[in-house]
Design a protein around this motif. Structure first.
Motif, short mmCIF file in Angstrom:
data_model
loop_
_atom_site.label_atom_id
_atom_site.label_comp_id
_atom_site.label_asym_id
_atom_site.label_seq_id
_atom_site.Cartn_x
_atom_site.Cartn_y
_atom_site.Cartn_z
N THR A 1 0.85 -1.19 -0.17
CA THR A 1 -0.15 0.07 -0.05
C THR A 1 1.01 1.29 -0.01
N ALA A 2 0.56 2.29 -1.07
CA ALA A 2 1.31 3.38 -1.01
C ALA A 2 0.38 4.59 -0.64
N ASP A 3 1.01 5.87 -0.28
CA ASP A 3 0.37 6.97 -0.15
C ASP A 3 0.45 7.84 -1.40
N PHE A 4 -0.91 8.41 -1.96
CA PHE A 4 -0.69 9.26 -3.02
C PHE A 4 -1.35 10.41 -2.89
N LYS A 5 -0.78 11.69 -3.32
CA LYS A 5 -1.41 12.88 -3.54
C LYS A 5 -1.61 12.95 -4.83
N ASP A 6 -2.96 13.06 -5.13
CA ASP A 6 -3.02 12.97 -6.81
C ASP A 6 -4.64 13.67 -7.03
N PRO A 7 -4.66 14.76 -7.65
CA PRO A 7 -5.92 15.37 -8.04
C PRO A 7 -7.04 14.66 -8.45
N SER A 8 -6.52 13.56 -9.22
CA SER A 8 -7.60 12.73 -9.80
C SER A 8 -8.10 11.79 -8.74
N LEU A 9 -7.53 11.60 -7.49
CA LEU A 9 -8.04 10.73 -6.48
C LEU A 9 -8.80 11.68 -5.41
N GLY A 10 -8.80 12.75 -5.65
CA GLY A 10 -9.57 13.57 -4.65
C GLY A 10 -8.37 14.49 -3.73
N PRO A 11 -8.93 15.10 -2.68
CA PRO A 11 -8.18 15.86 -1.91
C PRO A 11 -7.48 15.06 -0.89
N GLY A 12 -6.29 15.50 -0.28
CA GLY A 12 -5.57 14.90 0.65
C GLY A 12 -4.69 13.75 0.47
N ILE A 13 -4.42 12.98 1.38
CA ILE A 13 -3.55 11.63 1.01
C ILE A 13 -4.44 10.43 0.81
N ILE A 14 -4.41 9.68 -0.14
CA ILE A 14 -5.03 8.50 -0.30
C ILE A 14 -4.29 7.32 -0.31
N THR A 15 -4.63 6.25 0.45
CA THR A 15 -3.50 5.02 0.37
C THR A 15 -4.30 4.12 -0.59
N GLN A 16 -3.35 3.73 -1.63
CA GLN A 16 -3.65 2.66 -2.82
C GLN A 16 -2.98 1.54 -2.43
N THR A 17 -3.76 0.63 -2.97
CA THR A 17 -2.99 -0.87 -3.04
C THR A 17 -2.28 -1.11 -4.20
N ARG A 18 -1.61 -1.93 -4.34
CA ARG A 18 -1.05 -2.39 -5.97
C ARG A 18 -2.20 -2.59 -6.89
N LYS A 19 -3.11 -3.36 -6.55
CA LYS A 19 -4.23 -3.55 -7.55
C LYS A 19 -4.98 -2.32 -7.69
N GLN A 20 -5.46 -1.47 -6.85
CA GLN A 20 -5.92 -0.22 -7.13
C GLN A 20 -5.17 0.43 -7.95
N ILE A 21 -3.76 0.60 -7.97
CA ILE A 21 -2.93 1.21 -8.92
C ILE A 21 -3.01 0.77 -10.41
#
Length: 150
Positions: A56-76
């Motif tokens: 699981t990795a932390d993402f800050k990405d406007p396409s995912l929404g505001p703030g920091i979002i945690t994503q799994t490899r499968k979600q990526i």
């Protein structure tokens, strides 16, 4: 006595040099990792690209929404596969790579693609990657997410 002092100074210089070489080697490994990342991206090998992240990795990405979002490899993998379905010729052109310390690489790139209606996009992006133990732990991406009509 002079020989001992000269030996001591030489030892310190060599010792400092070896420590600096270690840091340079680490940065080089991280730069190679990021180069491989963009190769997988441009080959649309989302599985291999997703495996470059921790479980699981932390993402800050406007396409995912505001703030920091945690994503799994499968979600990526799924996110990029979906994006690739919309833009089959999706491509990132790296403009510049900026190593920043032992754990960070900043990448300036331009993402391009063509939608099914033949509309094209060209989006300048900057991403700060945090790399620990050879894997990406954080992916903080910045781009103008302004959409027409808002």
């Amino acid at each position: 006595m002079k020989k001992i002092i000269l030996f001591g100074i030489a030892f310190l210089v060599i010792s400092c040099n070896n420590q600096n070489q270690s840091k340079i080697m680490e940065i080089t490994k991280n730069e190679k990792l990021i180069k491989q990342y963009f190769e997988y991206f441009n080959k649309h090998d989302w599985k291999k690209m997703s495996e470059m992240y921790t479980e699981t990795a932390d993402f800050k990405d406007p396409s995912l929404g505001p703030g920091i979002i945690t994503q799994t490899r499968k979600q990526i993998e799924d996110k990029y596969a979906e994006l690739n379905n919309i833009f089959p010729d999706l491509h990132d052109k790296v403009i510049q790579v900026y190593p920043s310390g032992e754990k960070h690489i900043i990448v300036e790139f331009v993402s391009t693609g063509t939608a099914p209606d033949n509309s094209k996009f060209e989006l300048p992006i900057c991403t700060i990657f945090t790399i620990e133990n050879g894997l990406i732990t954080k992916d903080f991406t910045y781009f103008d997410n302004f959409e027409e009509g808002e």
